[in-house]
Design a protein around this motif. Sequence first.
Motif, PDB file in Angstrom:
ATOM      1  N   HIS A  44       0.869  -1.171   0.000  1.00 21.35           N
ATOM      2  CA  HIS A  44       0.000   0.000   0.000  1.00 21.35           C
ATOM      3  C   HIS A  44       0.910   1.226   0.000  1.00 21.35           C
ATOM      4  CE1 HIS A  44      -3.753   1.978   2.091  1.00 21.35           C
ATOM      5  NE2 HIS A  44      -3.244   2.756   1.145  1.00 21.35           N
ATOM      6  N   SER A  45       0.774   2.081  -1.019  1.00 23.34           N
ATOM      7  CA  SER A  45       1.584   3.299  -1.045  1.00 23.34           C
ATOM      8  C   SER A  45       0.678   4.523  -1.015  1.00 23.34           C
ATOM      9  CB  SER A  45       2.497   3.342  -2.272  1.00 23.34           C
ATOM     10  OG  SER A  45       1.781   3.672  -3.436  1.00 23.34           O
ATOM     11  N   TYR A  46       1.183   5.577  -0.410  1.00 26.36           N
ATOM     12  CA  TYR A  46       0.495   6.867  -0.358  1.00 26.36           C
ATOM     13  C   TYR A  46       1.442   7.909  -0.919  1.00 26.36           C
ATOM     14  CZ  TYR A  46      -1.144  11.306   1.487  1.00 26.36           C
ATOM     15  OH  TYR A  46      -1.541  12.619   1.600  1.00 26.36           O
ATOM     16  N   ARG A  73      -7.487   5.593  -4.102  1.00 24.51           N
ATOM     17  CA  ARG A  73      -7.772   7.000  -3.800  1.00 24.51           C
ATOM     18  C   ARG A  73      -7.038   7.843  -4.820  1.00 24.51           C
ATOM     19  NH1 ARG A  73      -6.006  10.109   1.736  1.00 24.51           N
ATOM     20  NH2 ARG A  73      -7.109  12.056   1.337  1.00 24.51           N
ATOM     21  N   THR A 118       1.293  10.061 -10.111  1.00 28.29           N
ATOM     22  CA  THR A 118       0.034  10.510  -9.518  1.00 28.29           C
ATOM     23  C   THR A 118      -0.490  11.703 -10.317  1.00 28.29           C
ATOM     24  OG1 THR A 118       1.109  11.987  -7.917  1.00 28.29           O
ATOM     25  CG2 THR A 118       0.720   9.704  -7.228  1.00 28.29           C
ATOM     26  N   ASP A 122      -2.796  13.286  -2.927  1.00 29.39           N
ATOM     27  CA  ASP A 122      -3.346  12.298  -1.996  1.00 29.39           C
ATOM     28  C   ASP A 122      -3.801  11.007  -2.685  1.00 29.39           C
ATOM     29  OD1 ASP A 122      -2.940  13.910   0.303  1.00 29.39           O
ATOM     30  OD2 ASP A 122      -4.713  15.069  -0.230  1.00 29.39           O
ATOM     31  N   CYS A 123      -2.900  10.363  -3.396  1.00 26.04           N
ATOM     32  CA  CYS A 123      -3.202   9.102  -4.074  1.00 26.04           C
ATOM     33  C   CYS A 123      -2.745   7.925  -3.221  1.00 26.04           C
ATOM     34  CB  CYS A 123      -2.500   9.035  -5.429  1.00 26.04           C
ATOM     35  SG  CYS A 123      -3.225  10.108  -6.661  1.00 26.04           S
ATOM     36  N   GLU A 124      -3.587   6.894  -3.213  1.00 21.67           N
ATOM     37  CA  GLU A 124      -3.231   5.643  -2.554  1.00 21.67           C
ATOM     38  C   GLU A 124      -3.337   4.511  -3.563  1.00 21.67           C
ATOM     39  OE1 GLU A 124      -4.542   4.905   1.526  1.00 21.67           O
ATOM     40  OE2 GLU A 124      -5.525   6.873   1.448  1.00 21.67           O
TER      41      GLU A 124
END
Length: 190
Positions: A44-46, A73, A118, A122-124
């Motif tokens: 999981h990356s943010y 997201r 991205t 704020d991308c997940e």
Amino acid sequence: MSPGTVRIISPVRHGDARGWLSEVWVEERWRDYGVDCRFVQDNHSYSAAQFTLRGLHFQTPDRAQAKLVRCVRGRIFDAVVDVRAGSPTFGQWVGAELSADNGKQLFVPEGFAHGFLTLEPDCEVLYKVSDTFAPAHDAGVRWDSAGIAWPLPPDVMPTVSDKDARLPVLADFDSPFTYGGGPLTLVQQD
């Protein structure tokens, strides 16, 4: 499954007034789509900033990884480059937009470099991999060396990690992957 087939999978969303539910991994169904792979780890990356670029990454044999990537997201442009020595499509790339709204997933076979940009803050991103992280096999090629048409505004440079900025360029890369048949193709699975 052809070893060169990158797949876009669009899981069905069952919705009502409350929202929706989607089966994002069903081993038997995905096998029918051509994804016959055992996943052993979820990542999981943010990314906080728009135009953050991660990649182009892979793990080398004997710890190579296939990946199943989705954005939960925001929106990303996901890209895959054929890095298999002897492949007629070596150095060629395919890409697709993945977003929380479209729910699409991208399957990346072993022998391909993977990265994403991205497209909003704020991308997940969640992705399954077929082998665990092995630092001695962690590798990649520089994001700007494979001719990818990253959807960047004309005067914008992406934010990249120091590690990614130091990766070798594709032209200088001596690939440990061998071509086992199947040129790079992109297939949409609905």
